[in-house]
Scaffold this motif. Structure first.
Motif, short mmCIF file in Angstrom:
data_model
loop_
_atom_site.label_atom_id
_atom_site.label_comp_id
_atom_site.label_asym_id
_atom_site.label_seq_id
_atom_site.Cartn_x
_atom_site.Cartn_y
_atom_site.Cartn_z
N GLN A 71 0.83 -1.20 0.00
CA GLN A 71 0.00 0.00 0.00
C GLN A 71 0.87 1.26 0.00
O GLN A 71 0.63 2.20 -0.75
CB GLN A 71 -0.94 0.00 1.20
N GLU A 72 1.90 1.26 0.83
CA GLU A 72 2.80 2.43 0.88
C GLU A 72 3.57 2.58 -0.42
O GLU A 72 3.75 3.69 -0.93
CB GLU A 72 3.74 2.29 2.08
N LYS A 114 3.86 8.85 -11.35
CA LYS A 114 3.37 8.06 -12.49
C LYS A 114 4.22 8.18 -13.75
O LYS A 114 4.26 7.25 -14.55
CB LYS A 114 1.94 8.47 -12.84
N GLU A 115 4.87 9.29 -13.93
CA GLU A 115 5.59 9.53 -15.17
C GLU A 115 6.89 8.73 -15.29
O GLU A 115 7.45 8.61 -16.37
CB GLU A 115 5.88 11.02 -15.35
N LYS A 116 7.37 8.17 -14.22
CA LYS A 116 8.63 7.42 -14.24
C LYS A 116 8.36 5.92 -14.25
O LYS A 116 7.33 5.46 -13.77
CB LYS A 116 9.47 7.79 -13.03
N PRO A 117 9.31 5.12 -14.77
CA PRO A 117 9.12 3.66 -14.78
C PRO A 117 9.03 3.08 -13.36
O PRO A 117 9.79 3.47 -12.47
CB PRO A 117 10.37 3.14 -15.49
N SER A 118 8.11 2.18 -13.18
CA SER A 118 7.83 1.63 -11.85
C SER A 118 9.01 0.88 -11.24
O SER A 118 9.24 0.98 -10.04
CB SER A 118 6.62 0.70 -11.92
N VAL A 119 9.75 0.14 -12.04
CA VAL A 119 10.89 -0.62 -11.50
C VAL A 119 11.98 0.34 -11.03
O VAL A 119 12.61 0.11 -9.99
CB VAL A 119 11.41 -1.62 -12.54
N PHE A 132 2.09 -2.84 -12.04
CA PHE A 132 1.69 -1.44 -12.08
C PHE A 132 2.03 -0.85 -13.45
O PHE A 132 1.23 -0.10 -14.02
CB PHE A 132 2.40 -0.66 -10.96
N GLU A 133 3.20 -1.20 -13.97
CA GLU A 133 3.61 -0.71 -15.29
C GLU A 133 2.69 -1.27 -16.38
O GLU A 133 2.31 -0.55 -17.30
CB GLU A 133 5.07 -1.12 -15.55
N GLN A 134 2.33 -2.53 -16.28
CA GLN A 134 1.41 -3.13 -17.25
C GLN A 134 0.04 -2.48 -17.18
O GLN A 134 -0.61 -2.28 -18.21
CB GLN A 134 1.30 -4.64 -17.00
N GLN A 135 -0.41 -2.14 -15.98
CA GLN A 135 -1.69 -1.47 -15.82
C GLN A 135 -1.67 -0.08 -16.47
O GLN A 135 -2.63 0.32 -17.13
CB GLN A 135 -2.06 -1.36 -14.35
N LYS A 136 -0.56 0.64 -16.30
CA LYS A 136 -0.43 1.95 -16.94
C LYS A 136 -0.51 1.81 -18.46
O LYS A 136 -1.18 2.60 -19.13
CB LYS A 136 0.89 2.62 -16.56
N PHE A 157 3.49 5.66 -3.37
CA PHE A 157 4.70 6.27 -3.94
C PHE A 157 4.65 6.20 -5.47
O PHE A 157 4.99 7.17 -6.15
CB PHE A 157 5.95 5.54 -3.41
N LEU A 158 4.19 5.07 -6.01
CA LEU A 158 4.09 4.93 -7.46
C LEU A 158 3.06 5.91 -8.03
O LEU A 158 3.28 6.51 -9.08
CB LEU A 158 3.70 3.50 -7.83
N LYS A 159 1.94 6.06 -7.36
CA LYS A 159 0.90 6.96 -7.83
C LYS A 159 1.37 8.41 -7.86
O LYS A 159 0.96 9.20 -8.71
CB LYS A 159 -0.35 6.85 -6.95
#
Length: 104
Positions: free
Chosen positions: A4-5, A14-19, A79-83, A9-11
């Motif tokens: 969740q935390e 959003k503009e940067k790659p999740s990994v 998360f990246e696939q969802q984006k 941070f990812l949200k």
């Protein structure tokens, strides 16, 4: 709790790659003084290692630490696939009209 935390941070980024964000987030959590249980768990389970070349990577201190790293990595990928899926869904068919057919 940890996911969740990390998700928050990812949200926020959003503009940067999740990994890449996973690397940044873990580094912040490990190098900063623990403020929450999430910070304490991450600091207890994961440490930062550097090789002779200067590359930095994360290692789980125990099997649960390795599982934590793997779970966070898989979450970042999903998360990246969802984006990407959301981006594709927002596109119109006309946007792909000029694409050439690819023979497979």
């Amino acid at each position: 709790m940890i996911l969740q935390e990390f998700s928050e941070f990812l949200k926020q980024n959003k503009e940067k790659p999740s990994v890449s964000l996973l690397f940044v987030w873990l580094k912040i959590k490990i190098e900063s003084p623990a403020k929450s249980n999430v910070d304490r768990i991450i600091q207890k389970e994961i440490y930062i290692a550097k090789n002779k070349v200067g590359s930095t990577f994360f290692i789980g201190k125990s099997p649960s630490g390795r599982n934590l790293i793997q779970s966070l990595y898989n979450f970042a990928l999903s998360f990246e696939q969802q984006k990407m899926a959301r981006w594709i869904h927002e596109q119109k068919a006309n946007n792909f009209k000029n694409c050439k057919d690819i023979d497979i």
